[in-house]
Scaffold this motif. Structure first.
Motif, PDB file in Angstrom:
ATOM      1  N   GLN A 158       0.820  -1.217   0.000  1.00  0.00           N
ATOM      2  CA  GLN A 158       0.000   0.000   0.000  1.00  0.00           C
ATOM      3  C   GLN A 158       0.844   1.253   0.000  1.00  0.00           C
ATOM      4  O   GLN A 158       0.460   2.288  -0.525  1.00  0.00           O
ATOM      5  N   LEU A 159       2.034   1.169   0.607  1.00  0.00           N
ATOM      6  CA  LEU A 159       2.890   2.351   0.689  1.00  0.00           C
ATOM      7  C   LEU A 159       3.260   2.861  -0.701  1.00  0.00           C
ATOM      8  O   LEU A 159       3.472   4.066  -0.885  1.00  0.00           O
ATOM      9  N   ASN A 160       3.314   1.981  -1.675  1.00  0.00           N
ATOM     10  CA  ASN A 160       3.706   2.419  -3.018  1.00  0.00           C
ATOM     11  C   ASN A 160       2.663   3.352  -3.646  1.00  0.00           C
ATOM     12  O   ASN A 160       2.991   4.501  -3.973  1.00  0.00           O
ATOM     13  N   PRO A 161       1.409   2.948  -3.809  1.00  0.00           N
ATOM     14  CA  PRO A 161       0.423   3.910  -4.345  1.00  0.00           C
ATOM     15  C   PRO A 161       0.271   5.151  -3.462  1.00  0.00           C
ATOM     16  O   PRO A 161      -0.008   6.243  -3.981  1.00  0.00           O
ATOM     17  N   LEU A 162       0.473   5.005  -2.154  1.00  0.00           N
ATOM     18  CA  LEU A 162       0.378   6.169  -1.270  1.00  0.00           C
ATOM     19  C   LEU A 162       1.442   7.211  -1.627  1.00  0.00           C
ATOM     20  O   LEU A 162       1.167   8.416  -1.672  1.00  0.00           O
ATOM     21  N   MET A 163       2.673   6.744  -1.870  1.00  0.00           N
ATOM     22  CA  MET A 163       3.732   7.666  -2.288  1.00  0.00           C
ATOM     23  C   MET A 163       3.381   8.308  -3.624  1.00  0.00           C
ATOM     24  O   MET A 163       3.636   9.497  -3.856  1.00  0.00           O
ATOM     25  N   CYS A 164       2.821   7.512  -4.532  1.00  0.00           N
ATOM     26  CA  CYS A 164       2.435   8.050  -5.849  1.00  0.00           C
ATOM     27  C   CYS A 164       1.396   9.157  -5.683  1.00  0.00           C
ATOM     28  O   CYS A 164       1.479  10.205  -6.338  1.00  0.00           O
ATOM     29  N   GLN A 165       0.409   8.909  -4.809  1.00  0.00           N
ATOM     30  CA  GLN A 165      -0.630   9.919  -4.605  1.00  0.00           C
ATOM     31  C   GLN A 165      -0.040  11.231  -4.094  1.00  0.00           C
ATOM     32  O   GLN A 165      -0.453  12.318  -4.497  1.00  0.00           O
ATOM     33  N   GLY A 166       0.937  11.121  -3.198  1.00  0.00           N
ATOM     34  CA  GLY A 166       1.584  12.319  -2.673  1.00  0.00           C
ATOM     35  C   GLY A 166       2.286  13.088  -3.782  1.00  0.00           C
ATOM     36  O   GLY A 166       2.212  14.319  -3.860  1.00  0.00           O
ATOM     37  N   GLN A 167       2.968  12.334  -4.647  1.00  0.00           N
ATOM     38  CA  GLN A 167       3.667  13.004  -5.747  1.00  0.00           C
ATOM     39  C   GLN A 167       2.695  13.649  -6.727  1.00  0.00           C
ATOM     40  O   GLN A 167       2.908  14.771  -7.193  1.00  0.00           O
ATOM     41  N   ILE A 168       1.622  12.930  -7.022  1.00  0.00           N
ATOM     42  CA  ILE A 168       0.612  13.476  -7.940  1.00  0.00           C
ATOM     43  C   ILE A 168       0.087  14.803  -7.407  1.00  0.00           C
ATOM     44  O   ILE A 168      -0.009  15.792  -8.144  1.00  0.00           O
ATOM     45  N   GLU A 169      -0.206  14.821  -6.121  1.00  0.00           N
ATOM     46  CA  GLU A 169      -0.765  16.038  -5.546  1.00  0.00           C
ATOM     47  C   GLU A 169       0.239  17.197  -5.592  1.00  0.00           C
ATOM     48  O   GLU A 169      -0.116  18.338  -5.899  1.00  0.00           O
ATOM     49  N   ALA A 170       1.504  16.895  -5.294  1.00  0.00           N
ATOM     50  CA  ALA A 170       2.524  17.945  -5.338  1.00  0.00           C
ATOM     51  C   ALA A 170       2.659  18.496  -6.751  1.00  0.00           C
ATOM     52  O   ALA A 170       2.776  19.712  -6.947  1.00  0.00           O
ATOM     53  N   LEU A 171       2.637  17.604  -7.743  1.00  0.00           N
ATOM     54  CA  LEU A 171       2.758  18.071  -9.125  1.00  0.00           C
ATOM     55  C   LEU A 171       1.533  18.888  -9.534  1.00  0.00           C
ATOM     56  O   LEU A 171       1.659  19.925 -10.190  1.00  0.00           O
ATOM     57  N   GLU A 172       0.344  18.427  -9.147  1.00  0.00           N
ATOM     58  CA  GLU A 172      -0.880  19.177  -9.495  1.00  0.00           C
ATOM     59  C   GLU A 172      -0.808  20.609  -8.982  1.00  0.00           C
ATOM     60  O   GLU A 172      -1.235  21.539  -9.652  1.00  0.00           O
ATOM     61  N   HIS A 173      -0.260  20.759  -7.791  1.00  0.00           N
ATOM     62  CA  HIS A 173      -0.233  22.097  -7.184  1.00  0.00           C
ATOM     63  C   HIS A 173       0.938  22.950  -7.637  1.00  0.00           C
ATOM     64  O   HIS A 173       0.847  24.170  -7.652  1.00  0.00           O
ATOM     65  N   HIS A 174       2.072  22.344  -7.958  1.00  0.00           N
ATOM     66  CA  HIS A 174       3.286  23.142  -8.096  1.00  0.00           C
ATOM     67  C   HIS A 174       4.022  23.001  -9.418  1.00  0.00           C
ATOM     68  O   HIS A 174       4.882  23.830  -9.713  1.00  0.00           O
ATOM     69  N   ALA A 175       3.738  21.976 -10.206  1.00  0.00           N
ATOM     70  CA  ALA A 175       4.564  21.745 -11.394  1.00  0.00           C
ATOM     71  C   ALA A 175       4.102  22.596 -12.581  1.00  0.00           C
ATOM     72  O   ALA A 175       2.957  23.059 -12.636  1.00  0.00           O
TER      73      ALA A 175
END
Lengths: 566, 566
Positions: free
Chosen positions: A123-140
């Motif tokens: 589960q930790l793997n998709p959780l890390m992905c979700q965190g990255q997705i959110e950071a990119l949505e907001h800042h990239a």
């Protein structure tokens, strides 16, 4: 008894306890109808029970390992990840423009919780992905979004967070990794990062690292840090995969648990990276990622608590021992009943807090109302610390309920305890969460806290007549917490920090009382009996905790290092 | 920083806190002069620090294993055991007639504690031997004593306890192992036993198993159980070793920790054994062994707590992180200081209780005074449960204080936590200890408890003028405990059992306050500051615990199995 995802528990929480109707009532989340939520929970539970849960033991027995620089993952993990990706579960709350479902984080939180109970290390793997997705949505930038988001959301690529360095853990500002402009819009990233969860795998074609590093003109400390996207394989302009980047997995850690999740030391040797967010604005971007990752880690603690509880209950109902009345199984003994009741009651309390936190985040996103933003910010450290403390405590009680079998690895109870242990440490230790609560989250003079306590007291007050046995002690505990909070916000930081951990726990205890009270009034007789157990027997813990808080720092810091060594 | 045995802590406890002068004042223990005690502690500390502590990591990394029916022990364990044996440490409190030193159990308790901190999995071996020696001294025939005691005391042979069977754990009375008379004074023992610690080794020439089994005319339940000595190699009449007995190690368990200690499934297939104690009197003999073994297990929890504390303190003093004032190390942060202070304060509290327990046992043995016997009996479950709970909690806090490093096995913090985990389970789970406290140990209507509470209150009362800040809250907490005890002894068993665990913990909290108060008044400023931390911040925990106790069983047992499954 195999793990069963508690989908009904989330239905109850959403329909009756944490005010999800407010989320569904916004324009942004109008799609989250009761039917849609019901279908999501049903499907996610099916995936978790049938596909993910069977990976729990293999992940422990055959840990991820490093072979000639390649990470080989535990048996079945590749298929498990693909099933998660193909179901669309990684992007459940991601932007539909890039392939996400755009659903509320409240639903994602429920799904993450169920998946953590099934197999934490996967589960930790998709959780890390979700965190990255959110950071990119907001800042990239749009270019980065277009290149990376569809692949991350579809699960073709995975994502990691690279913050920690050997000398820079809780103090991220001490990091030394460097970023030099290449002159073509990209940067050369160099440095060593540690504790990188899911730094690599053998089942996706690319791994995308978000790396904190310092530009040549970056000032020392957190204000000189920038965030970079550093992919393992550099995408070509057409989106196809190009050359291998200059980064590598140096080694994997030998951990107490979570063996299925590879935790790496990473080395970046002039690897090409692209700025995410403004120069020197890395911490703000990282905080976006970390805040929701903290709620995600809360789900890890709660999900494991659920699984450990189910496991212990099944054993206690099956195990015949002594002169137990009724069924003759140990569940008939008062002390075993007490252990199981405390596990169930605390899991509910932690889960209700996390779900209320998710609702607050959804409302903040949907309405931009500062009150919801403040509520979300206030609840995040409480969710993370209490959710993971409950994970550790419930899984420990689960071992105890098994007696001698609890210490034998084949039973599985010990694995829950070993796996979940890291959750009180990563994404900011629970001590850091508590300091965040009493410092940053109370820079408003306690307004957000008092607003929540007002809500609790108003509810308890309104139900004193119908449920005096339960409403009265919740009101009283909340009032004691209010007084301690009023005292706390007038103190210097050292005094706040000295009692931060017991303060956070007392706050969680009171919130647990509130959500149990709602369950008692909105739910069936079972929920009322569980609430009675919690409110009468567990909630009184707040008295000792708040006594600790109100001692401040003086006597504590008077205990010198020499005293500790003596 | 390597482990350092806390010999001075025991000197302080014996000289100023737990009334060891009473023990030294008896005829029986007249040899235990201050000089003798001092020398014993110094020598034991040297052995633990120099010889035993270096075995801690190898015991985890290279677990004992079963090879073709032979147990191969971890590297260095054979030499370590020989050093313990040759120093005379196994028989420190054993009968001098058979080669023991005849010293007070209080000293043995101190030595066991220091050795547990050095290497728990090795320490368990001499601890099991001590239990067997004591059972034989009290219950065996002269022939058995003469054959076995000198070998056990010298460490040429080791000893084990065989109680548990798959269907008979906490409920020993359910065991099925059989003993058939052979007609020559010996018995043929058959059956399977599980969880046999140190069931075999490759460094002593014999292993002596004390086995509970049922004679043909043994009634069902505990009253039909007898105890037998069943050696691995049968001694000839001249004491030399004869033929191999019909018993074998079937398998070793894969455990969460304590890897250096082989935990076996044993099979007895008509093995020759000799009765210890009267026919059908096995439980009484076993209880002798278990009662002191319970205090021995308490030392395991406390010793590991000490080691985990030292380990975490060294890290916290060394680790630079963030904007810590002073030394710049994380020990300067209030929350880290709080963690370390709580570890140290709780270790002291648990150790003082265990040492007071040992003094009571010594006094009971020396004087046969029923009041001392009652005191010893009362303190045993409290020492065992609280000492091991403290071991688990302090080692968990030790992991937390290490941050991310705590989860990495090489650090060593995780091993303490994994190793000590079993101590809350074996020798009677801590739930069983708590039930023992509120049932058997209060069959006197609470007299032994009230006598102890009288002592605490009298001491606090006498020092209210000189140390009001500390004496007053200890007196008050003790009074609250007294009221709860008065209530408790009037309740039905189910009501007592429902709150047994929180009651035991509250009792330990109050005793911890008492012994900290003595330390504050008898010791230096450091001890006073630590006592202040405990009394003001930790002691208030008793309020919530006793609130739990006084709820009784009704609401708890109203929570049905269906409720738990829901």
């Amino acid at each position: 008894m195999p793990y069963r995802s508690p989908a009904d528990e989330f239905r109850f929480l959403m329909d009756h306890v944490v005010g999800f109707d407010q989320v569904a009532g916004t324009n942004r989340f109008a799609e989250a109808t009761p039917d849609m939520c019901d279908a999501i929970l049903t499907e996610a539970a099916k995936l978790c029970d049938d596909i993910i849960a069977p990976l729990q033991r293999p992940g422990d027995l055959e840990p991820a390992r490093l072979e000639n620089g390649v990470v080989r993952t535990a048996p079945g993990f590749g298929d498990g990840f693909k099933a998660i990706a193909e179901g669309g579960w990684i992007g459940i709350s991601a932007d539909p423009e890039y392939g996400g479902m755009g659903l509320p984080l409240t639903l994602a939180t429920a799904v993450n919780d169920m998946m953590a109970g099934a197999c934490l290390s996967l589960q930790l793997n998709p959780l890390m992905c979700q965190g990255q997705i959110e950071a990119l949505e907001h800042h990239a930038s749009d270019t980065i979004k277009e290149t990376y988001l569809p692949k991350l959301i579809s699960g073709e690529w995975t994502g990691t967070m690279n913050l920690t360095e050997p000398q820079a853990g809780s103090d991220v500002g001490a990091l030394r990794s460097k970023a030099e402009p290449n002159g073509d819009g990209s940067y050369a990233i160099s440095g060593q990062k540690i504790y990188i969860s899911w730094a690599d795998n053998d089942f996706t074609e690319n791994v995308c690292h978000l790396v904190l590093a310092r530009l040549p003109d970056g000032v020392p400390g957190t204000k000189g840090i920038s965030l970079f996207m550093v992919p393992k394989i550099i995408p070509n302009e057409d989106g196809s995969l190009g050359e291998r980047n200059s980064l590598r997995v140096v080694s994997l850690e030998h951990k107490m648990g979570l063996h299925g999740s590879p935790t790496a030391v990473m080395e970046y040797d002039g690897a090409r990276g692209w700025l995410v967010g403004p120069e020197h604005g890395g911490m703000a971007a990282m905080f976006t990622m970390m805040n929701n990752a903290r709620l995600g880690v809360a789900t890890q603690g709660i999900g494991v608590a659920e699984a450990a509880y189910q496991h212990a209950l099944a054993y206690a109902m099956d195990r015949k021992q002594g002169k137990a009345p009724g069924t003759g199984a140990i569940v008939e003994h008062a002390d075993v009943r007490r252990m199981l009741a405390s596990m169930k009651a605390d899991t509910y309390a932690a889960r209700a807090i996390a779900m209320a936190n998710a609702v607050a985040i959804d409302m903040a996103n949907a309405t931009k109302d500062p009150a919801w933003e403040a509520r979300a910010a206030l609840l995040t450290p409480i969710s993370k610390a209490f959710g993971t403390d409950v994970g550790v405590e419930v899984s420990a009680t689960g071992i105890q309920a098994h007696g001698g079998m609890g210490f034998i690895e084949e039973t599985g109870a010990a694995q829950y305890s070993r796996d979940v242990r890291v959750t009180t440490i990563y994404e900011g230790t629970n001590g850091i969460q508590a300091m965040d609560l009493v410092a940053r989250k109370m820079m408003d003079g306690g307004d957000a806290a008092f607003a929540l306590l007002d809500e609790v007291e108003a509810y308890a007050e309104a139900h004193k007549a119908s449920a005096p046995d339960l409403a009265e002690p919740v009101w009283q505990a909340c009032e004691t917490l209010r007084e301690a909070t009023e005292w706390l916000v007038d103190q210097e930081m050292t005094d706040r920090f000295a009692g931060a951990v017991p303060y956070l726990r007392a706050f969680a205890r009171v919130l647990g009382g509130y959500y149990h009270l709602i369950a008692a009034l909105e739910g069936d007789a079972t929920r009322k009996r569980l609430a009675t157990f919690y409110i009468k027997r567990i909630l009184p813990e707040h008295v000792g905790l708040l006594a600790h808080v109100r001692e401040g720092a003086e006597d504590l810091m008077a205990l010198t290092i020499d005293d500790l060594v003596a």
